[in-house]
Design a protein around this motif. Sequence first.
Motif, PDB file in Angstrom:
ATOM      1  N   GLY A  65      -9.889   5.348  -0.355  1.00 41.19           N
ATOM      2  CA  GLY A  65     -10.097   4.190   0.512  1.00 41.19           C
ATOM      3  C   GLY A  65      -8.910   3.934   1.415  1.00 41.19           C
ATOM      4  N   VAL A  66      -7.710   4.078   0.878  1.00 37.72           N
ATOM      5  CA  VAL A  66      -6.498   3.871   1.676  1.00 37.72           C
ATOM      6  C   VAL A  66      -6.358   4.972   2.711  1.00 37.72           C
ATOM      7  N   VAL A  67      -6.651   6.199   2.327  1.00 40.59           N
ATOM      8  CA  VAL A  67      -6.575   7.319   3.267  1.00 40.59           C
ATOM      9  C   VAL A  67      -7.573   7.104   4.406  1.00 40.59           C
ATOM     10  N   VAL A  68      -8.786   6.670   4.081  1.00 36.47           N
ATOM     11  CA  VAL A  68      -9.801   6.409   5.114  1.00 36.47           C
ATOM     12  C   VAL A  68      -9.346   5.272   6.023  1.00 36.47           C
ATOM     13  N   ALA A  69      -8.756   4.214   5.442  1.00 32.01           N
ATOM     14  CA  ALA A  69      -8.272   3.095   6.261  1.00 32.01           C
ATOM     15  C   ALA A  69      -7.186   3.555   7.224  1.00 32.01           C
ATOM     16  N   TYR A  70      -6.229   4.356   6.738  1.00 31.63           N
ATOM     17  CA  TYR A  70      -5.182   4.880   7.620  1.00 31.63           C
ATOM     18  C   TYR A  70      -5.781   5.788   8.692  1.00 31.63           C
ATOM     19  N   ALA A  71      -6.739   6.612   8.313  1.00 28.61           N
ATOM     20  CA  ALA A  71      -7.376   7.506   9.288  1.00 28.61           C
ATOM     21  C   ALA A  71      -8.066   6.702  10.382  1.00 28.61           C
ATOM     22  N   LEU A  72      -8.743   5.609  10.015  1.00 29.39           N
ATOM     23  CA  LEU A  72      -9.416   4.776  11.016  1.00 29.39           C
ATOM     24  C   LEU A  72      -8.401   4.082  11.926  1.00 29.39           C
ATOM     25  N   ILE A  95       0.836  -1.195   0.000  1.00 28.82           N
ATOM     26  CA  ILE A  95       0.000   0.000   0.000  1.00 28.82           C
ATOM     27  C   ILE A  95       0.878   1.254   0.000  1.00 28.82           C
ATOM     28  N   LEU A  96       1.995   1.197   0.709  1.00 25.14           N
ATOM     29  CA  LEU A  96       2.854   2.366   0.816  1.00 25.14           C
ATOM     30  C   LEU A  96       3.707   2.595  -0.436  1.00 25.14           C
ATOM     31  N   ARG A 103      -7.025  -3.835  -1.228  1.00 26.63           N
ATOM     32  CA  ARG A 103      -5.998  -4.155  -0.226  1.00 26.63           C
ATOM     33  C   ARG A 103      -6.492  -3.868   1.184  1.00 26.63           C
ATOM     34  N   ALA A 104      -7.185  -2.757   1.345  1.00 31.56           N
ATOM     35  CA  ALA A 104      -7.730  -2.417   2.663  1.00 31.56           C
ATOM     36  C   ALA A 104      -8.782  -3.438   3.084  1.00 31.56           C
ATOM     37  N   LEU A 105      -9.634  -3.851   2.156  1.00 28.82           N
ATOM     38  CA  LEU A 105     -10.641  -4.869   2.476  1.00 28.82           C
ATOM     39  C   LEU A 105      -9.982  -6.211   2.789  1.00 28.82           C
ATOM     40  N   PHE A 106      -8.916  -6.542   2.094  1.00 33.24           N
ATOM     41  CA  PHE A 106      -8.194  -7.780   2.376  1.00 33.24           C
ATOM     42  C   PHE A 106      -7.684  -7.783   3.813  1.00 33.24           C
ATOM     43  N   LEU A 107      -7.006  -6.709   4.209  1.00 30.77           N
ATOM     44  CA  LEU A 107      -6.468  -6.637   5.574  1.00 30.77           C
ATOM     45  C   LEU A 107      -7.574  -6.630   6.616  1.00 30.77           C
ATOM     46  N   SER A 108      -8.640  -5.881   6.352  1.00 32.14           N
ATOM     47  CA  SER A 108      -9.723  -5.815   7.338  1.00 32.14           C
ATOM     48  C   SER A 108     -10.440  -7.151   7.451  1.00 32.14           C
ATOM     49  N   TYR A 109     -10.640  -7.840   6.336  1.00 31.95           N
ATOM     50  CA  TYR A 109     -11.311  -9.139   6.400  1.00 31.95           C
ATOM     51  C   TYR A 109     -10.425 -10.185   7.075  1.00 31.95           C
ATOM     52  N   LEU A 110      -9.140 -10.111   6.851  1.00 27.13           N
ATOM     53  CA  LEU A 110      -8.213 -11.014   7.524  1.00 27.13           C
ATOM     54  C   LEU A 110      -8.265 -10.794   9.038  1.00 27.13           C
ATOM     55  N   VAL A 111      -8.346  -9.549   9.461  1.00 28.10           N
ATOM     56  CA  VAL A 111      -8.471  -9.234  10.890  1.00 28.10           C
ATOM     57  C   VAL A 111      -9.779  -9.793  11.443  1.00 28.10           C
ATOM     58  N   VAL A 112     -10.873  -9.673  10.687  1.00 20.50           N
ATOM     59  CA  VAL A 112     -12.157 -10.222  11.132  1.00 20.50           C
ATOM     60  C   VAL A 112     -12.054 -11.731  11.305  1.00 20.50           C
TER      61      VAL A 112
END
Length: 172
Positions: A12-19, A3-4, A125-134
């Motif tokens: 979407g990436v900016v929102v994910a980092y902000a969260l 991502i970096l 990519r953000a959805l991948f990481l978030s779903y993996l965390v779930v």
Amino acid sequence: LPILSDRRMTRGVVVAYALLILMGVVVVSFPGLLEVLILRKFEGNSFQDRNQRFAATIELVAAAPWLKIMFGHGPGSYFSLGIQPAVSVYLNFLRDLGVMGVLSYLLLAAYALLNLFVAKDGLGRALFLSYLVVLLFFVSTPIYFLPHYFLPLLLYRLRVVRGTRSEEHTSE
């Protein structure tokens, strides 16, 4: 991190980092929150209670007839069976949906993770990481709401399919 390495970050990436930053600020601002969420799990008889729930679920599944082992006791069966929910979503799935339900769930999860892993945009990519965390969160919690966790993945997949179809139509 892939991502970096992108030159331009999508919204979407900016929102994910902000969260992520917001979650960090909340945890740092409220030290009691960290204690309640993580450290209290190891206090008192919580560990013993979790072991008892684990053992009760395994014993119930092992003592069940083969049809119940394969297809489960039904969603939310701990109410009708008079037992506590298991300590893990996966154990609840085993009791409620049986081996076939757990395998179906794991196949769907693997399919979704694979599709999100190969996504080329920041949202994927953000959805991948978030779903993996779930999925990892499901190991330690008995709470699950299937539509709540799968709806973003299905909407993302629909977006990708529509985008591919529209590209095919414009190239013809």
